[in-house]
Design a protein around this motif. Structure first.
Motif, PDB file in Angstrom:
ATOM      1  N   THR A 167      43.621   3.781  10.995  1.00  0.00           N
ATOM      2  CA  THR A 167      43.045   2.873  10.003  1.00  0.00           C
ATOM      3  C   THR A 167      41.582   3.222   9.724  1.00  0.00           C
ATOM      4  N   ARG A 168      40.949   3.984  10.619  1.00  0.00           N
ATOM      5  CA  ARG A 168      39.565   4.424  10.433  1.00  0.00           C
ATOM      6  C   ARG A 168      39.494   5.807   9.795  1.00  0.00           C
ATOM      7  N   GLY A 169      40.631   6.367   9.431  1.00  0.00           N
ATOM      8  CA  GLY A 169      40.649   7.666   8.775  1.00  0.00           C
ATOM      9  C   GLY A 169      40.999   8.834   9.662  1.00  0.00           C
ATOM     10  N   ALA A 170      41.372   8.588  10.901  1.00  0.00           N
ATOM     11  CA  ALA A 170      41.711   9.680  11.821  1.00  0.00           C
ATOM     12  C   ALA A 170      43.056  10.289  11.459  1.00  0.00           C
ATOM     13  N   THR A 171      43.164  11.593  11.694  1.00  0.00           N
ATOM     14  CA  THR A 171      44.444  12.294  11.598  1.00  0.00           C
ATOM     15  C   THR A 171      44.664  13.017  12.917  1.00  0.00           C
ATOM     16  N   PHE A 172      45.914  13.324  13.193  1.00  0.00           N
ATOM     17  CA  PHE A 172      46.274  13.934  14.467  1.00  0.00           C
ATOM     18  C   PHE A 172      46.958  15.270  14.223  1.00  0.00           C
ATOM     19  N   SER A 173      46.496  16.289  14.942  1.00  0.00           N
ATOM     20  CA  SER A 173      47.194  17.572  14.907  1.00  0.00           C
ATOM     21  C   SER A 173      48.444  17.494  15.767  1.00  0.00           C
ATOM     22  N   VAL A 174      48.417  16.632  16.782  1.00  0.00           N
ATOM     23  CA  VAL A 174      49.590  16.319  17.594  1.00  0.00           C
ATOM     24  C   VAL A 174      49.572  14.808  17.830  1.00  0.00           C
ATOM     25  N   GLU A 175      50.593  14.130  17.330  1.00  0.00           N
ATOM     26  CA  GLU A 175      50.713  12.686  17.515  1.00  0.00           C
ATOM     27  C   GLU A 175      50.917  12.377  18.998  1.00  0.00           C
ATOM     28  N   PRO A 176      50.634  11.143  19.427  1.00  0.00           N
ATOM     29  CA  PRO A 176      50.844  10.793  20.830  1.00  0.00           C
ATOM     30  C   PRO A 176      52.290  11.019  21.265  1.00  0.00           C
ATOM     31  N   TYR A 177      52.454  11.563  22.448  1.00  0.00           N
ATOM     32  CA  TYR A 177      53.788  11.778  23.023  1.00  0.00           C
ATOM     33  C   TYR A 177      53.680  11.809  24.535  1.00  0.00           C
ATOM     34  N   GLU A 178      54.798  11.634  25.197  1.00  0.00           N
ATOM     35  CA  GLU A 178      54.810  11.667  26.653  1.00  0.00           C
ATOM     36  C   GLU A 178      54.870  13.125  27.098  1.00  0.00           C
ATOM     37  N   PHE A 179      53.740  13.622  27.571  1.00  0.00           N
ATOM     38  CA  PHE A 179      53.582  15.005  27.998  1.00  0.00           C
ATOM     39  C   PHE A 179      54.431  15.299  29.228  1.00  0.00           C
ATOM     40  N   ASN A 180      54.397  14.403  30.182  1.00  0.00           N
ATOM     41  CA  ASN A 180      55.277  14.416  31.340  1.00  0.00           C
ATOM     42  C   ASN A 180      55.425  12.956  31.767  1.00  0.00           C
ATOM     43  N   PRO A 181      56.350  12.636  32.637  1.00  0.00           N
ATOM     44  CA  PRO A 181      56.574  11.230  32.966  1.00  0.00           C
ATOM     45  C   PRO A 181      55.286  10.501  33.364  1.00  0.00           C
ATOM     46  N   GLY A 182      54.957   9.462  32.598  1.00  0.00           N
ATOM     47  CA  GLY A 182      53.780   8.656  32.887  1.00  0.00           C
ATOM     48  C   GLY A 182      52.489   9.149  32.270  1.00  0.00           C
ATOM     49  N   THR A 183      52.518  10.269  31.558  1.00  0.00           N
ATOM     50  CA  THR A 183      51.309  10.815  30.943  1.00  0.00           C
ATOM     51  C   THR A 183      51.506  10.955  29.439  1.00  0.00           C
ATOM     52  N   VAL A 184      50.767  10.155  28.670  1.00  0.00           N
ATOM     53  CA  VAL A 184      50.809  10.224  27.211  1.00  0.00           C
ATOM     54  C   VAL A 184      49.550  10.943  26.751  1.00  0.00           C
ATOM     55  N   ILE A 185      49.718  11.917  25.835  1.00  0.00           N
ATOM     56  CA  ILE A 185      48.580  12.646  25.280  1.00  0.00           C
ATOM     57  C   ILE A 185      48.731  12.748  23.770  1.00  0.00           C
ATOM     58  N   CYS A 186      47.630  13.090  23.110  1.00  0.00           N
ATOM     59  CA  CYS A 186      47.645  13.419  21.692  1.00  0.00           C
ATOM     60  C   CYS A 186      46.446  14.320  21.418  1.00  0.00           C
ATOM     61  N   TYR A 187      46.409  14.887  20.212  1.00  0.00           N
ATOM     62  CA  TYR A 187      45.292  15.716  19.784  1.00  0.00           C
ATOM     63  C   TYR A 187      44.794  15.195  18.448  1.00  0.00           C
ATOM     64  N   LEU A 188      43.550  14.790  18.433  1.00  0.00           N
ATOM     65  CA  LEU A 188      42.888  14.273  17.258  1.00  0.00           C
ATOM     66  C   LEU A 188      42.272  15.440  16.500  1.00  0.00           C
ATOM     67  N   ALA A 189      42.519  15.497  15.184  1.00  0.00           N
ATOM     68  CA  ALA A 189      41.956  16.556  14.348  1.00  0.00           C
ATOM     69  C   ALA A 189      40.576  16.104  13.872  1.00  0.00           C
ATOM     70  N   ALA A 190      39.539  16.624  14.485  1.00  0.00           N
ATOM     71  CA  ALA A 190      38.161  16.269  14.137  1.00  0.00           C
ATOM     72  C   ALA A 190      37.624  17.252  13.096  1.00  0.00           C
ATOM     73  N   PRO A 191      36.493  16.947  12.475  1.00  0.00           N
ATOM     74  CA  PRO A 191      35.917  17.884  11.506  1.00  0.00           C
ATOM     75  C   PRO A 191      35.595  19.234  12.128  1.00  0.00           C
ATOM     76  N   ASP A 192      35.501  20.239  11.274  1.00  0.00           N
ATOM     77  CA  ASP A 192      35.017  21.572  11.640  1.00  0.00           C
ATOM     78  C   ASP A 192      35.942  22.330  12.578  1.00  0.00           C
ATOM     79  N   GLY A 193      37.240  22.043  12.515  1.00  0.00           N
ATOM     80  CA  GLY A 193      38.188  22.766  13.345  1.00  0.00           C
ATOM     81  C   GLY A 193      38.195  22.335  14.795  1.00  0.00           C
ATOM     82  N   VAL A 194      37.566  21.199  15.114  1.00  0.00           N
ATOM     83  CA  VAL A 194      37.509  20.715  16.490  1.00  0.00           C
ATOM     84  C   VAL A 194      38.773  19.918  16.795  1.00  0.00           C
ATOM     85  N   SER A 195      39.335  20.163  17.950  1.00  0.00           N
ATOM     86  CA  SER A 195      40.504  19.422  18.421  1.00  0.00           C
ATOM     87  C   SER A 195      40.105  18.631  19.661  1.00  0.00           C
ATOM     88  N   ILE A 196      40.445  17.337  19.664  1.00  0.00           N
ATOM     89  CA  ILE A 196      40.104  16.469  20.786  1.00  0.00           C
ATOM     90  C   ILE A 196      41.388  15.970  21.425  1.00  0.00           C
TER      91      ILE A 196
END
Length: 142
Positions: free
Chosen positions: A105-134
């Protein structure tokens, strides 16, 4: 062996529009712009986020930096094989799925949406400006 003389200082980001990039971190993630000045012929903005400094600077005279798209960087979950900084990460304490919806809602986009990486661990990758991935990792309940 730990080096007690060494401590984290900053992450350095080169941006074609450092003002817009700094505002993105401020607007989307709630960062604070600590300073904004010129260094070696280019704007340099110190952004404070989660106890870390992000130094976002513009193009210096004579430089020709390449821009990488974080949306292209991740064609699947395992494509971490770029030279240089691949990503930097934060831990989120709370429901990561819900927080990601709020970030959108603040304008963020995700290069990888949240998902369960392994049991009990949820991760995602936020697409930040300038080719930065968080990467954001949901903190495990302790």
């Amino acid at each position: 062996m730990d080096n007690n003389n060494l401590s984290f200082d900053h992450i350095h980001i080169i941006s074609p529009d450092p003002d817009a990039a700094a505002r993105w971190y401020e607007d989307v993630l709630g960062a604070r712009i600590a300073s904004n000045h010129e260094v070696r012929g280019a704007a340099q903005i110190n952004v404070r986020l989660a106890g870390m400094s992000l130094l976002i600077r513009g193009q210096r005279p004579g430089e020709t930096p390449d821009l990488v798209s974080p949306m292209q960087q991740f064609s699947d979950y395992a494509s971490h094989n770029n030279w240089g900084t691949d990503h930097f990460g934060y831990t989120y304490k709370g429901d990561l799925y819900a927080w990601c919806e709020e970030l959108k809602t603040r304008g963020a986009t995700f290069s990888v949406e949240p998902y369960e990486f392994n049991p009990g661990t949820v991760i995602c990758y936020l697409a930040a400006p300038d080719g930065v991935s968080i990467e954001i990792v949901q903190a495990r309940d302790t």
